[in-house]
Design an enzyme around this catalytic site. Structure first.
Site, short mmCIF file in Angstrom:
data_model
loop_
_atom_site.label_atom_id
_atom_site.label_comp_id
_atom_site.label_asym_id
_atom_site.label_seq_id
_atom_site.Cartn_x
_atom_site.Cartn_y
_atom_site.Cartn_z
CG ASP A 161 -2.24 0.78 0.92
OD1 ASP A 161 -2.27 1.56 -0.05
OD2 ASP A 161 -3.21 0.61 1.68
CG ASP A 212 -5.39 -1.81 -0.45
OD1 ASP A 212 -6.12 -1.19 -1.25
OD2 ASP A 212 -5.73 -2.05 0.72
#
Length: 843
Positions: free
Chosen positions: A614, A685
Site C-alpha cells: 500500500d 492495495d
C-alpha cells in the site's frame, strides 16, 4: 496512535459514513483559464484563452470531437484482466445463502443494442452547438432515443440505410446536407457502451430535480443542517450502469456530501491572525482541499495559492482584458467584497501528467465553499456521532431508500420517457444473488485451537490462552519513561500489564523506570537517549495526551535514529476503568513489536508467501509518498513476517520501487527456509479504477518477468504467482433478509464482471450500518489453486491482524502495509532502520 495505546477499538474497519474519500479524488472538469506568468507554471500568457476562469459553458467539461459522449474515459474503462486459462471463477464450497444487492436489472427488448453513426455537415459547421441544434430538428427521422456529441451519433435504432442523406435548412435560411453513416454496433465490452449507458441514466435522473456536484447527484432541498459544526449533509445517489455477468445492471448507492458552510476566505482570515506566518499557515490549511463553487456547482482541488495576484488582476476574455471583479459581476451578478484576497490555483493533475500541460483554473477564496472533513473533525467524537445518525444506515433502512429511489425513477414522467425512448425499463426489485458462507476458521494459540465463531471474534478466549510465540527469556531488558507526577498511574498500569501478560504466557520483568519532571518533547527524547545505553528491547512512554508532535518525535527517535520499538500510552488510557482489557491489548502489541506472534490460523499450504502493498502520501510534502510492503514467511513453519518501506512520488500510479522490495522479501524468506517460496499471493492495495489498465499492462508484466529471472538464478522451478488487486472503495452492498450477511460470505456471480476473475468477500462483522464487501480481482494467476482455494485463503488471511481480535476488511498483510506506510508518511518522514524489518514495530 489510538491503536498504539492498546485501546482495542470495537469499531469495525468498515466505515459507512459520508463519501469524503471520493471527494478527495474529484478533479475539476472546467474549461481552463490560462493565468498570469508564474515560473512554476510556464508562461500561459503565450496562449491567451477567451474563456473565463473555471467556466466551460453549460456542459461543465471540455469535449473533443470524435471522443464519444464524454471525455471521462478512465472512469468507464473496461479492462479485460481475466487470465485466459480461467474456465470458471465460481466456487462451490460453503453454506449457500440467498442475498439481495443494491443493483437493479435494466430490462431491454430482445436483440437490444446501441448503434454507432458518424455525422458530417456540408458546408462544414465549426460550432458544435449549432450542429446539435440543426440535427435536433430531425427528430422525426432520428427518433427520440439518440445521443449526439457534434460528430458521433448513438442510437437504439438501426436506420433503414447504411448511409442516410438529409437536406435541411437552418432558421437563418442556410441550406445544409447532413450525411449519417453507419459505423457499427457497439459491443458490450467497449468503453463507449458504458459511456452511452451512463449518459442515458443521467438524462433519466434529471427528472428527479437533483443537483450534479462533482460526479454525483445530490438533493440540496433535502439537506440536513448540522449547525453546531457549521456544516450540511446533502443526501444523494452514486450510480453506475454496466454489463455484468448476464445482465446490464444499475448499481445505486446512497451517499452524502459533506458541505461546510464556511468558505476558504474564512480560513484565510483565521490564518491572518498570525501575520508572520499567515501565508504558510494558509497554504498548509487549504492545499489539497476540495472546494465547491456555488455559482456553477462544480468541485475543484486546490493545488496552490497565488499571493501575487488578486481579484483586481485581469485576464483575457473574448479578446479584451477584464478583471475577476468585473467578470463575476457581469457573468453571475456576484460582487466580490474583498478585492485584495489572493487567488487559488487548481490544476488538473491527470491532464497535466498526460499532456505535460500548464493548464490551471483560478478561483476566488470567498466564492469557494469547503467540502469534506479535516483530520481534527474526524477525531471529534461528537461531530462523527452527529453525522453517523444520518449517514450510517442499517440494511433495512438502506433497502427502503433504494426502493424509494427506484419508485421515483419509475413514476417521474420525464425519467420514464428517457428510458422508454431507448427501449429500456428498470426492474422494480433489487437483484437477488447466490452467495456462500465459508466455514468459521480455527484460531491457533500455543496450547489450543478455538473456533472464531460465526461472528469471527475471539476476544473472549485471550485470558485463558497462551500466545502462539513469545520470547523464550521473556522481556528482560526494557524501559519505561513517565512523568514523576504520574507515578501512581504508572504503577497501576504495570501491575495490570504484568497480570495480563502472565495469563497469555508472556513473562515481563520489571523495567528500568526513568522519571521525568516535565512533559516537553525534548525531555522525552533525552530520556530515550539515556536509557538507550542499556540497549533496551523496548521503550514504553507514558504521555499526558495525544500530542502529535511528541508522538512523532518519539517514533522517529526509536525507528529512524535508533532501532528500538516504542509503545506510547496516554495517562487517560492508564486511568481507564477497563484497564485489564487495555493491558491485555498492550501486552499483545509489545509481544508483536518484539517480532513474535499472538495467534495463527490453519494454513493448508506449505511454502506459501503472502505479500501486501500500500502507499500513503507524506503529510509534510504532498509530492512525496511512501510505499510499504509486508510479507508473511511460511506461516505453516515459523509464523513470522517481514516489512520494508520505500519512498516514491505521490503521483506514481505504479509502484516503481516495488520489485526491489519484493526481492528483499524473497531473500529474507530464502535465509529463513533455505529455499524460495513455492507459491506467492500478492495482494495489491492502493489502486484507483483509472489505474487498473496501466497496472495490468506494466506492473504485473514487470513483476512476472523479474520473478522468473530471480527463480532461474536460484536454480528453482518457475514461480507460482497470484496477483490480486484489493479494492475497498466499492459501492456494492449485500443484504440478508434486511440484515448484514455474516463474515465469510462470498459472491462470485451475477454482480461480478465478465472480463475479470473477481469475487466479493464480506470478512468482518458490522454491528452498525451496512457492511461493505471487499472486491478481489485476480489479474494474473499460475498458482494452480481453484477459485474455492483462493477465496478461502483470502478469508484466512483476514484473521491475522494482531491489533484486532477479529477479522479485518482486507488480508492482514494489506492492513499492515497500510499501517506502516501511514506511520512513515505521517510521523517519520524517513525510512526506518533495517534492524526492525522482522518486527511489528508499526502497530
Amino acid at each position: 496512535m489510538a491503536e498504539d495505546q492498546g485501546r482495542g477499538r470495537r469499531r469495525p474497519l468498515e466505515d459507512d459514513g459520508p463519501s469524503t474519500s471520493r471527494e478527495a479524488r474529484e478533479e475539476p472538469r472546467a474549461k481552463i483559464f490560462k493565468g498570469p506568468t508564474d515560473p512554476r507554471r510556464g508562461d500561459p500568457r503565450a496562449a491567451p484563452e477567451d474563456k473565463p476562469p473555471s467556466e466551460a459553458g453549460s456542459s461543465g467539461h471540455v469535449k473533443r470531437e470524435g471522443a464519444g459522449p464524454t471525455d471521462r474515459r478512465d472512469r468507464y474503462d473496461i479492462v479485460a484482466t481475466r487470465p485466459a486459462d480461467v474456465v470458471s471463477k465460481k466456487g462451490s464450497d460453503g453454506v449457500p445463502i440467498r442475498l439481495q444487492s443494491n443493483f437493479f436489472r435494466l430490462k431491454t427488448v430482445p436483440e437490444w443494442r446501441i448503434v454507432h453513426y458518424h455525422v458530417e455537415f456540408e458546408p462544414p459547421i465549426e460550432n458544435v452547438r449549432v450542429r446539435m441544434g440543426i440535427l435536433s430538428d430531425q427528430s422525426n427521422f432520428l427518433g427520440q432515443g439518440y445521443l449526439f456529441d457534434g460528430m458521433q451519433l448513438f442510437s437504439a435504432r438501426k436506420y433503414p440505410q447504411d448511409v442516410t442523406v438529409l437536406r435541411v435548412q437552418s432558421k437563418l435560411g442556410t441550406e445544409y446536407t447532413i450525411t449519417i453513416k453507419f459505423v457499427g454496433f457497439i459491443s458490450t465490452s467497449e468503453t463507449r457502451f458504458l459511456q452511452v449507458l451512463n449518459l442515458i441514466l443521467r438524462r433519466s435522473m434529471k427528472g428527479l430535480k437533483l443537483e450534479l456536484v462533482g460526479r454525483n447527484l445530490f438533493d440540496p432541498h433535502a439537506k440536513i443542517p448540522i449547525r453546531e459544526f457549521q456544516m450540511e449533509l446533502w443526501p444523494g445517489y452514486e450510480t453506475s450502469i454496466r454489463q455484468h455477468e448476464k445482465d446490464i445492471l444499475l448499481c445505486t448507492e446512497i451517499t452524502h456530501k459533506v458541505m461546510r458552510t464556511e468558505t476558504v476566505y474564512e480560513i484565510l482570515k483565521r490564518c491572518s491572525q498570525n501575520p508572520s506566518r499567515h501565508q504558510d499557515d494558509f497554504r498548509m490549511n487549504v492545499l489539497d482541499m476540495v472546494v465547491l463553487t456555488d455559482y456553477n456547482n462544480k468541485t475543484y482541488r486546490i493545488n496552490d495559492v497565488d499571493f501575487g495576484q488578486t481579484p483586481k488582476s485581469t485576464f483575457s476574455c473574448k479578446g479584451k482584458d477584464i478583471s475577476f471583479v468585473e467578470y463575476y459581476l457581469t457573468r453571475y451578478n456576484i460582487r466580490i467584497r474583498d478585492q485584495n484576497q489572493p487567488l487559488l490555483i487548481s490544476k488538473s493533475r491527470d491532464k497535466a501528467q498526460k499532456a505535460n500541460a500548464s493548464e490551471i483554473v483560478v478561483l476566488i477564496p470567498e466564492l469557494c465553499r469547503v467540502t469534506g472533513l479535516t483530520d481534527s473533525m474526524r477525531s471529534d467524537f461528537k461531530l462523527m456521532r452527529a453525522m453517523s445518525e444520518h449517514t450510517r444506515m442499517n440494511p433495512d433502512r438502506r433497502i427502503d431508500r433504494l426502493r424509494r429511489f427506484n419508485s421515483r425513477l419509475q413514476t417521474t414522467s420525464e425519467s420514464v420517457k428517457v428510458l422508454k425512448d431507448w427501449n429500456m425499463n428498470l426492474d422494480q426489485n433489487l437483484i437477488e444473488v447466490a452467495g456462500r458462507i465459508i466455514s468459521p476458521q480455527k484460531i491457533v494459540f500455543n496450547n489450543q485451537k478455538v473456533s472464531a465463531g460465526e461472528t469471527a471474534d475471539w476476544t473472549r478466549y485471550f485470558r485463558d490462552q497462551r500466545m502462539l510465540t513469545t520470547p523464550s527469556d521473556g522481556i528482560d531488558r526494557w524501559a519505561v519513561i513517565a512523568p514523576e507526577r504520574n507515578s501512581y498511574d504508572l504503577r497501576n498500569l504495570m501491575e495490570s500489564l504484568f497480570r495480563a501478560a502472565s495469563g497469555m504466557g508472556l513473562r515481563i520483568r520489571t523495567p528500568q523506570e526513568i522519571k521525568i519532571y516535565d512533559d516537553r518533547t525534548a525531555t522525552y527524547i533525552r530520556a530515550m537517549d539515556d536509557c538507550s545505553r542499556m540497549d533496551p528491547k523496548l521503550i514504553l512512554c507514558l504521555v499526558p495526551n495525544n500530542n502529535a508532535d511528541r508522538y512523532s518525535a518519539i517514533k522517529k527517535r526509536g525507528y529512524v535514529d535508533r532501532a528500538v520499538p516504542t509503545q506510547v500510552v496516554t495517562i487517560k488510557t492508564a486511568k481507564n476503568r477497563g484497564l485489564m482489557s487495555i493491558a491485555t491489548k498492550i501486552a499483545i502489541q509489545i509481544n508483536c513489536k518484539l517480532g513474535y506472534t499472538p495467534w495463527m490460523v490453519e494454513v493448508p499450504l506449505s511454502g506459501l508467501m503472502t505479500l501486501g502493498f500500500d502507499i500513503a502520501k507524506s503529510t509534510r510534502d504532498r509530492k512525496r509518498a511512501y510505499g510499504a510492503l509486508v510479507a508473511s514467511m511460511d506461516l505453516q513453519q515459523n509464523s513470522t513476517y517481514f516489512s520494508t518501506v520505500s519512498e516514491c512520488s505521490a503521483f506514481d500510479t505504479l509502484g516503481n520501487n516495488l520489485w526491489p522490495m519484493i526481492a528483499k522479501a524473497l531473500r529474507q524468506y530464502q535465509r529463513e527456509h533455505q529455499k524460495l517460496p513455492t507459491r506467492i499471493i500478492f495482494y495489491r492495495d492502493g489502486v484507483s479504477p483509472g489505474s487498473l489498465k496501466q497496472l495490468f499492462e506494466f506492473e504485473v508484466k514487470d513483476i512476472v518477468e523479474k520473478l522468473d529471472a530471480e527463480y532461474k538464478r536460484a536454480n528453482c522451478g518457475p514461480p507460482m504467482l497470484a496477483y490480486v488487486v484489493v479494492t475497498k472503495s466499492m459501492n456494492t452492498r449485500f443484504f440478508n433478509n434486511g440484515r448484514n450477511p455474516p463474515p465469510g460470505t462470498v459472491v462470485d456471480d451475477i454482480v461480478t464482471l465478465p472480463e475479470r476473475y473477481d469475487f466479493y468477500l464480506v470478512s468482518q462483522q458490522v454491528r452498525q450500518g451496512s457492511v461493505s464487501p471487499t472486491s478481489y480481482n485476480v489479474l494474473y494467476s499460475n498458482i494452480r489453486l481453484s477459485p474455492d482455494q483462493i477465496q478461502k485463503l483470502t478469508y484466512k488471511m483476514c484473521h491475522l491482524y494482531y491489533n484486532w481480535s477479529g477479522t479485518t476488511r482486507v488480508p492482514a498483510v494489506c492492513q499492515y502495509a497500510k499501517k506502516l506506510a501511514t506511520l512513515v508518511g505521517t510521523n517519520l518522514h524517513a525510512i526506518p532502520q533495517n534492524a526492525l524489518e522482522k518486527k511489528f514495530y508499526y502497530l
